[in-house]
Write a protein that holds these residues in place. Structure first.
Motif, PDB file in Angstrom:
ATOM      1  N   ASN A  25       8.879  -3.105   5.311  1.00 34.58           N
ATOM      2  CA  ASN A  25       9.864  -3.534   6.304  1.00 34.58           C
ATOM      3  C   ASN A  25       9.818  -5.027   6.620  1.00 34.58           C
ATOM      4  O   ASN A  25      10.400  -5.474   7.611  1.00 34.58           O
ATOM      5  N   GLN A  26       9.149  -5.802   5.790  1.00 33.07           N
ATOM      6  CA  GLN A  26       9.079  -7.243   6.020  1.00 33.07           C
ATOM      7  C   GLN A  26      10.459  -7.894   5.950  1.00 33.07           C
ATOM      8  O   GLN A  26      11.306  -7.527   5.131  1.00 33.07           O
ATOM      9  N   ILE A  27      10.661  -8.896   6.810  1.00 34.73           N
ATOM     10  CA  ILE A  27      11.905  -9.660   6.773  1.00 34.73           C
ATOM     11  C   ILE A  27      12.018 -10.399   5.438  1.00 34.73           C
ATOM     12  O   ILE A  27      13.072 -10.420   4.803  1.00 34.73           O
ATOM     13  N   ASN A  28      10.920 -11.022   5.019  1.00 31.75           N
ATOM     14  CA  ASN A  28      10.860 -11.660   3.702  1.00 31.75           C
ATOM     15  C   ASN A  28      10.470 -10.588   2.675  1.00 31.75           C
ATOM     16  O   ASN A  28       9.405  -9.979   2.768  1.00 31.75           O
ATOM     17  N   GLN A  29      11.328 -10.363   1.699  1.00 28.93           N
ATOM     18  CA  GLN A  29      11.127  -9.273   0.738  1.00 28.93           C
ATOM     19  C   GLN A  29      10.579  -9.747  -0.609  1.00 28.93           C
ATOM     20  O   GLN A  29      10.577  -8.995  -1.583  1.00 28.93           O
ATOM     21  N   ASP A  30      10.076 -10.964  -0.658  1.00 33.55           N
ATOM     22  CA  ASP A  30       9.583 -11.516  -1.929  1.00 33.55           C
ATOM     23  C   ASP A  30       8.108 -11.170  -2.116  1.00 33.55           C
ATOM     24  O   ASP A  30       7.233 -12.033  -2.014  1.00 33.55           O
ATOM     25  N   PHE A  31       7.828  -9.899  -2.395  1.00 35.84           N
ATOM     26  CA  PHE A  31       6.432  -9.453  -2.490  1.00 35.84           C
ATOM     27  C   PHE A  31       6.289  -8.270  -3.431  1.00 35.84           C
ATOM     28  O   PHE A  31       7.266  -7.613  -3.801  1.00 35.84           O
ATOM     29  N   GLU A  32       5.038  -8.018  -3.800  1.00 37.30           N
ATOM     30  CA  GLU A  32       4.632  -6.772  -4.445  1.00 37.30           C
ATOM     31  C   GLU A  32       3.463  -6.209  -3.658  1.00 37.30           C
ATOM     32  O   GLU A  32       2.686  -6.955  -3.056  1.00 37.30           O
ATOM     33  N   ILE A  33       3.355  -4.884  -3.639  1.00 37.47           N
ATOM     34  CA  ILE A  33       2.219  -4.225  -2.998  1.00 37.47           C
ATOM     35  C   ILE A  33       1.364  -3.614  -4.094  1.00 37.47           C
ATOM     36  O   ILE A  33       1.856  -2.818  -4.900  1.00 37.47           O
ATOM     37  N   ILE A  34       0.101  -4.005  -4.133  1.00 38.21           N
ATOM     38  CA  ILE A  34      -0.835  -3.454  -5.115  1.00 38.21           C
ATOM     39  C   ILE A  34      -1.777  -2.514  -4.376  1.00 38.21           C
ATOM     40  O   ILE A  34      -2.652  -2.955  -3.624  1.00 38.21           O
ATOM     41  N   VAL A  35      -1.566  -1.217  -4.566  1.00 41.68           N
ATOM     42  CA  VAL A  35      -2.357  -0.199  -3.886  1.00 41.68           C
ATOM     43  C   VAL A  35      -3.445   0.285  -4.834  1.00 41.68           C
ATOM     44  O   VAL A  35      -3.156   0.740  -5.945  1.00 41.68           O
ATOM     45  N   VAL A  36      -4.696   0.182  -4.400  1.00 37.84           N
ATOM     46  CA  VAL A  36      -5.827   0.576  -5.237  1.00 37.84           C
ATOM     47  C   VAL A  36      -6.535   1.760  -4.585  1.00 37.84           C
ATOM     48  O   VAL A  36      -7.203   1.616  -3.561  1.00 37.84           O
ATOM     49  N   ASN A  37      -6.358   2.935  -5.166  1.00 38.21           N
ATOM     50  CA  ASN A  37      -7.061   4.126  -4.693  1.00 38.21           C
ATOM     51  C   ASN A  37      -8.490   4.068  -5.219  1.00 38.21           C
ATOM     52  O   ASN A  37      -8.738   4.258  -6.403  1.00 38.21           O
ATOM     53  N   ASP A  38      -9.419   3.829  -4.305  1.00 39.45           N
ATOM     54  CA  ASP A  38     -10.831   3.655  -4.687  1.00 39.45           C
ATOM     55  C   ASP A  38     -11.556   4.999  -4.683  1.00 39.45           C
ATOM     56  O   ASP A  38     -12.554   5.191  -4.007  1.00 39.45           O
ATOM     57  N   GLY A  39     -11.023   5.951  -5.463  1.00 41.63           N
ATOM     58  CA  GLY A  39     -11.652   7.268  -5.562  1.00 41.63           C
ATOM     59  C   GLY A  39     -11.595   8.068  -4.281  1.00 41.63           C
ATOM     60  O   GLY A  39     -12.519   8.824  -3.971  1.00 41.63           O
ATOM     61  N   SER A  40     -10.493   7.934  -3.523  1.00 39.97           N
ATOM     62  CA  SER A  40     -10.383   8.615  -2.238  1.00 39.97           C
ATOM     63  C   SER A  40     -10.247  10.130  -2.429  1.00 39.97           C
ATOM     64  O   SER A  40      -9.381  10.588  -3.187  1.00 39.97           O
ATOM     65  N   PRO A  41     -11.073  10.941  -1.745  1.00 42.74           N
ATOM     66  CA  PRO A  41     -11.045  12.396  -1.924  1.00 42.74           C
ATOM     67  C   PRO A  41     -10.000  13.116  -1.075  1.00 42.74           C
ATOM     68  O   PRO A  41      -9.823  14.322  -1.220  1.00 42.74           O
ATOM     69  N   ASP A  42      -9.301  12.404  -0.183  1.00 50.18           N
ATOM     70  CA  ASP A  42      -8.333  13.064   0.698  1.00 50.18           C
ATOM     71  C   ASP A  42      -6.944  13.075   0.036  1.00 50.18           C
ATOM     72  O   ASP A  42      -6.814  12.978  -1.177  1.00 50.18           O
ATOM     73  N   ASN A  43      -5.899  13.166   0.831  1.00 52.14           N
ATOM     74  CA  ASN A  43      -4.537  13.237   0.297  1.00 52.14           C
ATOM     75  C   ASN A  43      -3.873  11.869   0.157  1.00 52.14           C
ATOM     76  O   ASN A  43      -2.647  11.787   0.044  1.00 52.14           O
ATOM     77  N   SER A  44      -4.663  10.811   0.166  1.00 48.20           N
ATOM     78  CA  SER A  44      -4.092   9.466   0.068  1.00 48.20           C
ATOM     79  C   SER A  44      -3.283   9.275  -1.210  1.00 48.20           C
ATOM     80  O   SER A  44      -2.227   8.628  -1.195  1.00 48.20           O
ATOM     81  N   GLN A  45      -3.766   9.834  -2.329  1.00 48.32           N
ATOM     82  CA  GLN A  45      -3.050   9.638  -3.596  1.00 48.32           C
ATOM     83  C   GLN A  45      -1.656  10.247  -3.560  1.00 48.32           C
ATOM     84  O   GLN A  45      -0.704   9.686  -4.109  1.00 48.32           O
ATOM     85  N   LYS A  46      -1.523  11.375  -2.895  1.00 51.40           N
ATOM     86  CA  LYS A  46      -0.205  11.996  -2.774  1.00 51.40           C
ATOM     87  C   LYS A  46       0.763  11.055  -2.043  1.00 51.40           C
ATOM     88  O   LYS A  46       1.920  10.907  -2.441  1.00 51.40           O
ATOM     89  N   ILE A  47       0.263  10.423  -0.983  1.00 53.02           N
ATOM     90  CA  ILE A  47       1.093   9.483  -0.221  1.00 53.02           C
ATOM     91  C   ILE A  47       1.444   8.275  -1.084  1.00 53.02           C
ATOM     92  O   ILE A  47       2.594   7.813  -1.103  1.00 53.02           O
ATOM     93  N   ILE A  48       0.466   7.772  -1.822  1.00 58.45           N
ATOM     94  CA  ILE A  48       0.700   6.629  -2.713  1.00 58.45           C
ATOM     95  C   ILE A  48       1.783   6.971  -3.732  1.00 58.45           C
ATOM     96  O   ILE A  48       2.717   6.189  -3.960  1.00 58.45           O
ATOM     97  N   ASP A  49       1.674   8.149  -4.345  1.00 55.70           N
ATOM     98  CA  ASP A  49       2.657   8.570  -5.357  1.00 55.70           C
ATOM     99  C   ASP A  49       4.063   8.624  -4.769  1.00 55.70           C
ATOM    100  O   ASP A  49       5.038   8.222  -5.423  1.00 55.70           O
ATOM    101  N   GLU A  50       4.175   9.108  -3.543  1.00 57.77           N
ATOM    102  CA  GLU A  50       5.492   9.203  -2.894  1.00 57.77           C
ATOM    103  C   GLU A  50       6.093   7.814  -2.685  1.00 57.77           C
ATOM    104  O   GLU A  50       7.300   7.613  -2.908  1.00 57.77           O
TER     105      GLU A  50
END
Length: 313
Positions: A25-50
């Motif tokens: 939701n940033q006003i400036n949209q000139d970006f990339e988000i690099i999400v690194v799942n560090d072996g998380s055992p919870d449901n974080s990966q499902k959220i990342i995939d979405e």
């Protein structure tokens, strides 16, 4: 691309959506988000995939074996293609105007190595607990920035999340977070600021650091506390060794720098487990940390006197 936002993820399914939304939701949209799942055992990966599926042009998702925060950040940096790096812990979030404010600074000088902004502590109800304000500055050298932070603003400036870093500057100096240690920011960020050729600060409350009940009342085992102490001392020793390699334009800044990192260790003496204090005090004496505490003003003289009394006691 202007910004690469590095988001390490581990056991944060409760907070991850708000974190990612704050970037999307940033006003400036000139970006990339690099999400690194560090072996998380919870449901974080499902959220990342979405989120990757919903915003394929904005978000890159990566998965790796658990290696800790430093390792995940270093991995994310290796995948970055933006001009500037920003570190965003996955239970925190940023103001929607942050990238806009940073871009205003960069438009003045595209070779800024480091840009600092304010950190805001919030609780789980998003109520503000406090703000670490760095203030507003013109473009400074690294040495001037250390003087500005220590002498004028008088804040703890270690947290990596309080700055944007020019990627080429980062790579040219081969900066890297030390893997597997506590206090990884302390062992690197002061050195980065010192080595920068161009630094500036914006007095903007850009980063919101979530203080959960667990983080406030965290119970640390003796073994973890011992490791934390060892790592803090290790970071200090690294900074001291690096400082000795630098030719300072202003020797007063070297004294300020050494006083700052020495005080960081000395302050800790009040908060560690009583059974560990004597050994810790010996480590501080071995490094002669009190010698580096400055006493060039009335307040600093009193401070140093109190520190000396503490060591005698």
């Amino acid at each position: 691309m202007r910004f690469s936002i590095i988001v390490p993820v581990y056991n944060v399914e409760k907070y991850l959506s708000k974190c990612l939304d704050s970037v999307i939701n940033q006003i400036n949209q000139d970006f990339e988000i690099i999400v690194v799942n560090d072996g998380s055992p919870d449901n974080s990966q499902k959220i990342i995939d979405e989120y990757v599926e919903k915003y394929p042009e904005k978000i890159k998702g990566f998965t790796k074996e658990n290696g800790g925060l430093s390792d995940a950040r270093n991995y994310g940096i290796s995948k970055a293609s933006g001009e500037y790096l920003i570190f965003l812990d996955s239970d925190d979030y940023i103001d929607e105007h942050l990238l806009e404010k940073l871009n205003e600074k960069i438009s003045i000088d595209s070779k800024l190595d480091v840009i600092g902004y304010n950190l805001v502590d919030v609780n789980e109800n998003l109520e503000i607990l406090g703000v670490t304000k760095k203030g507003e500055s013109s473009i400074l050298t690294g040495e001037e920035a250390i003087d500005f932070l220590v002498s004028r603003v008088k804040v703890c400036f270690d947290p990596a999340c309080g700055y944007a870093y020019r990627l080429d500057f980062w790579k040219e100096n081969r900066f890297e977070f030390k893997k597997g240690i506590y206090h990884e920011d302390f062992a690197l960020i002061p050195l980065i600021i010192l080595k920068a050729k161009k630094v500036c600060f914006t007095n903007f409350d850009g980063y919101f650091y979530l203080q959960t009940q667990n983080s406030i009342t965290r119970n640390t085992s003796i073994e973890k506390e011992k490791k934390s102490i060892r790592d803090h001392l290790c970071g200090y020793d690294f900074l001291v060794s690096e400082v000795e390699k630098i030719k300072f334009e202003n020797e007063y800044v070297k004294k300020l720098f050494m006083s700052y990192i020495s005080n960081a260790l000395i302050f800790r003496l009040d908060s560690i487990e009583d059974s560990l204090k004597e050994d810790y005090r010996k480590e501080l004496k071995k490094r002669n940390t009190v010698k580096y505490v400055m006493a060039d003003t009335a307040k600093r003289k009193i401070r140093k006197l109190l520190v000396k009394m503490k060591f005698k006691l």
